[in-house]
Design an enzyme around this catalytic site. Sequence first.
Site, PDB file in Angstrom:
ATOM      1  N   ARG A  80      38.784 128.804   9.281  1.00  0.00           N
ATOM      2  CA  ARG A  80      40.183 129.135   9.001  1.00  0.00           C
ATOM      3  C   ARG A  80      40.332 130.635   8.866  1.00  0.00           C
ATOM      4  O   ARG A  80      39.552 131.291   8.184  1.00  0.00           O
ATOM      5  CB  ARG A  80      40.662 128.446   7.725  1.00  0.00           C
ATOM      6  CG  ARG A  80      42.119 128.771   7.431  1.00  0.00           C
ATOM      7  CD  ARG A  80      42.714 127.859   6.413  1.00  0.00           C
ATOM      8  NE  ARG A  80      44.051 128.285   6.032  1.00  0.00           N
ATOM      9  CZ  ARG A  80      44.748 127.731   5.069  1.00  0.00           C
ATOM     10  NH1 ARG A  80      44.218 126.716   4.373  1.00  0.00           N
ATOM     11  NH2 ARG A  80      45.951 128.156   4.780  1.00  0.00           N
ATOM     12  N   ARG A  89      46.067 124.800  10.809  1.00  0.00           N
ATOM     13  CA  ARG A  89      44.772 125.264  10.316  1.00  0.00           C
ATOM     14  C   ARG A  89      43.746 124.137  10.404  1.00  0.00           C
ATOM     15  O   ARG A  89      44.083 122.953  10.261  1.00  0.00           O
ATOM     16  CB  ARG A  89      44.880 125.769   8.879  1.00  0.00           C
ATOM     17  CG  ARG A  89      45.094 124.732   7.792  1.00  0.00           C
ATOM     18  CD  ARG A  89      46.446 124.103   7.752  1.00  0.00           C
ATOM     19  NE  ARG A  89      47.531 125.032   7.508  1.00  0.00           N
ATOM     20  CZ  ARG A  89      47.928 125.386   6.283  1.00  0.00           C
ATOM     21  NH1 ARG A  89      47.382 124.858   5.223  1.00  0.00           N
ATOM     22  NH2 ARG A  89      48.906 126.228   6.135  1.00  0.00           N
ATOM     23  N   ASP A  92      42.528 122.800   5.015  1.00  0.00           N
ATOM     24  CA  ASP A  92      43.289 123.330   3.874  1.00  0.00           C
ATOM     25  C   ASP A  92      42.794 122.597   2.634  1.00  0.00           C
ATOM     26  O   ASP A  92      42.803 121.366   2.592  1.00  0.00           O
ATOM     27  CB  ASP A  92      44.785 123.079   4.085  1.00  0.00           C
ATOM     28  CG  ASP A  92      45.631 123.667   2.962  1.00  0.00           C
ATOM     29  OD1 ASP A  92      45.337 124.798   2.519  1.00  0.00           O
ATOM     30  OD2 ASP A  92      46.588 122.992   2.533  1.00  0.00           O
ATOM     31  N   ASP A  94      43.339 122.449  -1.403  1.00  0.00           N
ATOM     32  CA  ASP A  94      44.167 122.870  -2.532  1.00  0.00           C
ATOM     33  C   ASP A  94      43.683 122.195  -3.814  1.00  0.00           C
ATOM     34  O   ASP A  94      43.251 121.036  -3.792  1.00  0.00           O
ATOM     35  CB  ASP A  94      45.628 122.455  -2.314  1.00  0.00           C
ATOM     36  CG  ASP A  94      46.305 123.238  -1.200  1.00  0.00           C
ATOM     37  OD1 ASP A  94      45.780 124.280  -0.780  1.00  0.00           O
ATOM     38  OD2 ASP A  94      47.376 122.786  -0.755  1.00  0.00           O
TER      39      ASP A  94
HETATM   40  P1  ATP Z   1      51.089 125.009   0.148  1.00  0.00           P
HETATM   41  O1  ATP Z   1      50.711 125.823  -1.073  1.00  0.00           O
HETATM   42  O2  ATP Z   1      52.563 124.801   0.281  1.00  0.00           O
HETATM   43  O3  ATP Z   1      50.315 123.726   0.250  1.00  0.00           O
HETATM   44  P2  ATP Z   1      49.282 126.264   1.986  1.00  0.00           P
HETATM   45  O4  ATP Z   1      48.253 125.378   1.388  1.00  0.00           O
HETATM   46  O5  ATP Z   1      49.434 126.246   3.470  1.00  0.00           O
HETATM   47  O6  ATP Z   1      50.725 125.920   1.382  1.00  0.00           O
HETATM   48  P3  ATP Z   1      47.773 128.611   1.836  1.00  0.00           P
HETATM   49  O7  ATP Z   1      48.114 129.587   2.892  1.00  0.00           O
HETATM   50  O8  ATP Z   1      46.584 127.714   2.048  1.00  0.00           O
HETATM   51  O9  ATP Z   1      49.058 127.728   1.526  1.00  0.00           O
HETATM   52  O10 ATP Z   1      47.518 129.328   0.453  1.00  0.00           O
HETATM   53  C1  ATP Z   1      48.324 130.378   0.012  1.00  0.00           C
HETATM   54  C2  ATP Z   1      47.888 130.767  -1.391  1.00  0.00           C
HETATM   55  O11 ATP Z   1      48.256 129.763  -2.331  1.00  0.00           O
HETATM   56  C3  ATP Z   1      46.408 130.866  -1.615  1.00  0.00           C
HETATM   57  O12 ATP Z   1      45.913 132.093  -1.185  1.00  0.00           O
HETATM   58  C4  ATP Z   1      46.268 130.672  -3.127  1.00  0.00           C
HETATM   59  O13 ATP Z   1      46.095 131.909  -3.789  1.00  0.00           O
HETATM   60  C5  ATP Z   1      47.589 130.100  -3.526  1.00  0.00           C
HETATM   61  N1  ATP Z   1      47.538 128.938  -4.405  1.00  0.00           N
HETATM   62  C6  ATP Z   1      48.324 128.800  -5.500  1.00  0.00           C
HETATM   63  N2  ATP Z   1      48.086 127.640  -6.118  1.00  0.00           N
HETATM   64  C7  ATP Z   1      47.118 127.005  -5.412  1.00  0.00           C
HETATM   65  C8  ATP Z   1      46.435 125.770  -5.586  1.00  0.00           C
HETATM   66  N3  ATP Z   1      46.731 124.943  -6.616  1.00  0.00           N
HETATM   67  N4  ATP Z   1      45.471 125.436  -4.688  1.00  0.00           N
HETATM   68  C9  ATP Z   1      45.186 126.271  -3.661  1.00  0.00           C
HETATM   69  N5  ATP Z   1      45.798 127.466  -3.441  1.00  0.00           N
HETATM   70  C10 ATP Z   1      46.756 127.832  -4.316  1.00  0.00           C
HETATM   71 CA    CA Z   2      48.391 123.082   1.153  1.00  0.00          CA
HETATM   72 CA    CA Z   3      46.112 125.941   0.682  1.00  0.00          CA
END
Ligand code: ATP
Ligand code: CA
Ligand code: CA
Length: 169
Positions: A80, A89, A92, A94
């Site tokens: 990624r 991607r 992902d 989270d």
């Molecule tokens: P979404 O947050 O809507 O699921 P996404 O997963 O596509 O969108 P990313 O681009 O993967 O978003 O992550 C953006 C930022 O979100 C990360 O760099 C991280 O710092 C932040 N973030 C905030 N809270 C969380 C969490 N609970 N888990 C993972 N990342 C998080």
């Molecule tokens: Ca996400």
């Molecule tokens: Ca994410």
Amino acid sequence: MAIYIALGANLGDRRANLIAALEALPPLVRVDAVSSLYESPPQPPSPPPAYLNAAARVETDLDPEALLVHLKRIEHDLGRRPTVRWGPRPIDLDIALYDDRIVDTRDLQVPHPRLDKRAFVLRPLLDLDDDLEHPATGERLIDLLARVGEADLVRVERRGWHERPHSSE
Ligand code: ATP
Ligand code: CA
Ligand code: CA
């Protein structure tokens, strides 16, 4: 309570990417249980292709911030690269829930702030524990899921999928 990670993939061999991520979590993060595997249409503003989603219940001594660093490292190792927000991607990862902790910093919000709107997160979490509650609001995740609906979500493989070779049954 426990720690729950939401996994998604919508590029490349999505299933293989999810399995590779699960295998990359140990030894720092021990995987206790993995949900069924689901396919979900991308939710606007995310463009196609469709996602495969799952959730894992894990144990770790890492605090939430260190866990996020670990997850980002795995995402990077699986290819990624930074792109537009919500762009397609290969993986992902989270942090959905971290015990009953509430974290609200610039880089990290736990519970995941969009958890309550996403059937593709709520359903896999409920596979793992059907009595989960939102630590901030006290709402039952089963009630949140009823509110958002799960008609768009397709269960493509039952639990244990990550330990079995792919079959098209
Ligand atoms: P979404 O947050 O809507 O699921 P996404 O997963 O596509 O969108 P990313 O681009 O993967 O978003 O992550 C953006 C930022 O979100 C990360 O760099 C991280 O710092 C932040 N973030 C905030 N809270 C969380 C969490 N609970 N888990 C993972 N990342 C998080
Ligand atoms: Ca996400
Ligand atoms: Ca994410």
